[in-house]
Write an enzyme that holds these catalytic residues in place. Structure first.
Site, PDB file in Angstrom:
ATOM      1  N   TYR A 111     -17.893 -46.278   1.466  1.00 52.49           N
ATOM      2  CA  TYR A 111     -18.237 -46.711   2.815  1.00 52.49           C
ATOM      3  C   TYR A 111     -17.972 -48.206   2.912  1.00 52.49           C
ATOM      4  CZ  TYR A 111     -20.150 -42.574   5.063  1.00 52.49           C
ATOM      5  OH  TYR A 111     -20.280 -41.360   5.682  1.00 52.49           O
ATOM      6  N   LYS A 126     -15.773 -37.500  -8.684  1.00 56.43           N
ATOM      7  CA  LYS A 126     -14.364 -37.129  -8.725  1.00 56.43           C
ATOM      8  C   LYS A 126     -13.710 -37.883  -9.872  1.00 56.43           C
ATOM      9  CE  LYS A 126     -10.903 -34.763  -7.035  1.00 56.43           C
ATOM     10  NZ  LYS A 126     -10.838 -33.294  -7.261  1.00 56.43           N
ATOM     11  N   ASP A 167     -14.970 -31.597  -4.636  1.00 58.14           N
ATOM     12  CA  ASP A 167     -14.343 -30.460  -3.969  1.00 58.14           C
ATOM     13  C   ASP A 167     -14.948 -29.144  -4.427  1.00 58.14           C
ATOM     14  OD1 ASP A 167     -13.248 -31.247  -6.387  1.00 58.14           O
ATOM     15  OD2 ASP A 167     -11.260 -30.455  -5.967  1.00 58.14           O
ATOM     16  N   ASP A 227     -22.979 -38.182   2.003  1.00 57.39           N
ATOM     17  CA  ASP A 227     -23.023 -37.972   3.446  1.00 57.39           C
ATOM     18  C   ASP A 227     -22.436 -36.610   3.803  1.00 57.39           C
ATOM     19  OD1 ASP A 227     -23.413 -38.473   6.121  1.00 57.39           O
ATOM     20  OD2 ASP A 227     -21.787 -39.904   6.314  1.00 57.39           O
TER      21      ASP A 227
END
Length: 363
Positions: A126, A179, A212, A236
């Protein structure tokens, strides 16, 4: 702070429920003060979040923040950090705690879901919150846009501790989302530091998933997850997904907390399409207010506030269980009718043991 859209409907509803819960347990009443924020503040004060509002909040332990519709603000306000992000950054509200628990009598896709997303609130991907000045997003040429993802050991350590302390008060399980297979340095550091913190909690079971894969696992088996910790953007996305699986974003509460302050804020947006029509579901804002009560009660050692928080949660669940709900949950009650049902249940109900999904689980 009422905010925009449905905010002037759901924030007063939450105030009513909090007042009823405090009265029911014999706690001192709240001296409510409304502070300007959002579109109305732009018109009156020339700022979506006036300096006087921030100054007033600095003297408080906690507050209620209604949703805002910053994408509809005129420029230059639309391009600035939105009011919620401004407050999170200014007060270093690093822990965004978002429970997702289905309602008996609701319309959940995952009716057995009972999990909490613990989202790091100050860094990650962000860009509008991860730098001291300016943002981590910039354009060296009109045809090139670059965004920096910032990860620091300090920030990851404190959000990981929040997650593990919370797990100890729930079902002793933490899932780390990352990730690291692709973002080996940034997301890799997040995973690595979380695992380092995990070593201090041998009683808590730990696993980890790529972001994912985690979306698929949540859809398939939300019931298997307890506390999920993730960086800002991943958290989020996952919390919105979890809220919908539990029934609706309209029931998804949250708090944004530091070690000194706590902001209660529903996870959903301002829903301008239904504003002023009495259709808004106030559950998320009401439950967020209950989370704030519990945070305050725990921080100040005030069991009456903690008990009031339990009554808020019980009252909402009692209303839904009895068949009173807004249309997003399959019912037909207006915002006011549903709030009336919760206020009645809060005043009449007998509280049970605290449900371990609130801010008392913050360290």
């Amino acid at each position: 702070m009422l905010g925009d859209g449905i905010g002037p409907e759901i924030v007063p509803a939450s105030v009513r429920v909090v007042d009823a819960a405090l009265a029911a347990v014999g706690a001192d009443a709240v001296d409510w003060q409304e502070l300007p924020l959002g579109a109305a503040a732009i018109e009156e004060h020339g700022s979506a979040i006036p300096p006087a509002t921030v100054e007033a909040l600095a003297g408080l332990d906690g507050w209620l923040l209604g949703p805002h519709d910053s994408v509809a603000y005129p420029e230059p306000f639309r391009s600035q950090l939105n009011p919620s992000g401004t407050l999170r950054k200014h007060f270093d509200l690093y822990a965004n705690v978002r429970p997702a628990r289905a309602f008996e009598g609701g319309t959940a896709i995952a009716p057995d879901a009972d999990l909490v997303i613990v989202r790091e609130n100050t860094e990650g991907f962000y860009a509008d919150r991860n730098t001291f000045a300016g943002t981590g997003e910039y354009m060296p040429t009109p045809d090139v846009a670059i965004c920096m993802g910032i990860f620091t050991r300090r920030a990851v350590e404190r959000i990981a501790r929040t997650a593990f302390e919370l797990a100890r008060r729930r079902r002793n399980r933490v899932t780390i989302v990352h990730k690291a297979n692709v973002l080996r340095l940034t997301s890799g550091l997040f995973k690595e530091v979380c695992l380092e913190v995990a070593a201090g909690y041998p009683d808590v079971t730990v696993d980890d998933f790529h972001i994912d894969a985690m979306t698929v696992h949540l859809v398939r088996r939300a019931v298997d997850f307890d506390v999920v910790v993730a960086e800002n953007m991943f958290g989020d996305i996952l919390s919105d997904l979890a809220g919908e699986l539990a029934g609706s974003l309209g029931i998804a509460p949250s708090i944004n907390a530091s070690d000194e302050r706590c902001m209660a804020q529903a996870s959903h947006g301002s829903a301008p399409d239904i504003a002023g029509r009495g259709l808004a579901n106030p559950i998320a804002m009401i439950l967020s207010s209950g989370m704030l009560l519990d945070w305050l009660g725990t921080r100040h050692g005030n069991p009456r506030l903690v008990e009031a928080a339990v009554r808020v949660e019980d009252g909402v669940r009692s209303a839904v269980r009895s068949g009173v709900s807004t249309r997003d949950l399959g019912g037909s009650a207006s915002t006011d009718v549903f709030t009336d049902a919760v206020v009645s249940a809060v005043g009449a109900g007998r509280s049970t043991n605290p449900i371990p999904t609130t801010e008392s689980e913050l360290p």
